[in-house]
Design a protein around this motif. Structure first.
Motif, PDB file in Angstrom:
ATOM      1  N   ASN A 184      36.521  44.367  29.478  1.00 60.31           N
ATOM      2  CA  ASN A 184      37.354  44.721  30.622  1.00 60.31           C
ATOM      3  C   ASN A 184      37.602  46.226  30.627  1.00 60.31           C
ATOM      4  OD1 ASN A 184      37.629  41.962  31.299  1.00 60.31           O
ATOM      5  ND2 ASN A 184      39.344  41.742  29.894  1.00 60.31           N
ATOM      6  N   VAL A 234      37.963  46.779  36.347  1.00 63.52           N
ATOM      7  CA  VAL A 234      39.302  46.588  36.910  1.00 63.52           C
ATOM      8  C   VAL A 234      39.675  47.869  37.660  1.00 63.52           C
ATOM      9  CG1 VAL A 234      41.728  46.156  36.392  1.00 63.52           C
ATOM     10  CG2 VAL A 234      39.942  45.062  35.008  1.00 63.52           C
ATOM     11  N   ASN A 267      47.794  50.075  31.885  1.00 63.74           N
ATOM     12  CA  ASN A 267      46.781  49.019  31.770  1.00 63.74           C
ATOM     13  C   ASN A 267      46.306  48.846  30.332  1.00 63.74           C
ATOM     14  OD1 ASN A 267      46.811  48.309  34.454  1.00 63.74           O
ATOM     15  ND2 ASN A 267      45.022  49.531  35.016  1.00 63.74           N
ATOM     16  N   LYS A 273      45.708  44.863  29.591  1.00 65.04           N
ATOM     17  CA  LYS A 273      45.017  44.358  30.775  1.00 65.04           C
ATOM     18  C   LYS A 273      43.543  44.732  30.705  1.00 65.04           C
ATOM     19  CE  LYS A 273      45.177  44.408  35.849  1.00 65.04           C
ATOM     20  NZ  LYS A 273      45.865  44.951  37.046  1.00 65.04           N
TER      21      LYS A 273
END
Length: 280
Positions: free
Chosen positions: A54, A95, A105, A110
């Motif tokens: 991610n 993202v 983040n 995240k």
């Protein structure tokens, strides 16, 4: 009494020895457990087990990041993130983020990394860990090819477009007090001012301006930076030495293999202007 002391002494030594072994064993076990736990909690193991990397990228700042006609992420930073995932043998999930959300983040997990035109600063390093640089930027001039402007000394009496809220105007004035500063709301508006002849030059991130010159061949970018060079890196969570080591090791291979230079040429239309090795 004497015999009792002689008998007790070896027994005490044995007990002490057993206790020492137990303590040593416990310490060793605890140390190994901590090490193993640390390795298992590393983002490197998490990503490989999950099968997805991610990555936070800014998709509103081409050519670093944007979306194509099919609404898919694209750009230099997106390609860097994809290359990372390929090296890990996993998929990549981009993202979309903003400059303000890059650090949050990471801190909230995240994302596993930030690849988003992330300039390294001592202040930011209080909250995130930075990899080695993967791209370098200067604040340079965008001018028309037909102009005789090659550096800041040529701006005397010239109108220089800058974006509101930036420090570029002050930097130009410091380097050439005879230059005239004109502020614009956005970088795009400042670029348009140069194209339409409302400004003689524009000051902005060198990589961004190289992209503009690629789109319009009537424009050119000067080489000398009006401010100190900025080094952009990959941001990761603090305290994860295993993950940071992998990122830096991969970056060294990525940068020395020619892959990084090829991606730079693809997106910015020119060879790298500034070397990755810091120059003071």
């Amino acid at each position: 009494m004497t015999r009792l002391r002689h008998r007790t002494r070896p027994l005490m030594m044995i007990c002490a020895g057993v206790t020492g072994v137990a303590v040593l064993s416990a310490c060793s076990s605890s140390s190994t457990g901590t090490s193993a736990s640390g390795a298992q909690s590393s983002t490197l193991q998490t990503v490989t087990k999950r099968g997805t990397l991610n990555v936070a990228s800014c998709l509103t700042f081409p050519p670093f990041g944007s979306v194509n006609k099919d609404n898919k992420p694209q750009g230099f930073d997106v390609d860097v993130a994809t290359a990372m995932a390929t090296a890990l043998g996993v998929k990549v999930k981009i993202v979309d983020t903003t400059s303000a959300n890059r650090i949050p983040n990471l801190q909230t997990k995240k994302v596993d990394a930030v690849v988003c035109n992330f300039t390294t600063t001592a202040e930011r390093a209080k909250q995130v860990a930075f990899s080695d640089p993967y791209i370098v930027a200067g604040e340079v001039l965008l001018v028309k090819k037909a102009s005789n402007i090659d550096d800041i000394d040529d701006l005397s009496g010239k109108t220089v477009a800058v974006t509101k809220g930036s420090t570029n105007g002050d930097a130009v004035k410091a380097g050439n007090p005879a230059a005239k500063i004109q502020e614009y709301d956005t970088s795009s508006a400042a670029v348009l001012a140069v194209k339409q002849g409302q400004a003689d030059a524009m000051v902005e991130d060198s990589n961004f301006l190289n992209y503009q010159a690629k789109l319009d061949t009537s424009l050119k970018v000067t080489k000398d930076s009006v401010v100190p060079l900025e080094y952009n890196a990959i941001g990761v969570q603090q305290g994860d030495a295993t993950w940071l080591q992998w990122v830096n090791t991969w970056l060294r291979e990525f940068n020395t293999s020619g892959q990084a230079d090829a991606l730079y040429k693809k997106w910015f239309g020119v060879d790298r202007v500034y070397p990755l090795t810091p120059s003071y």
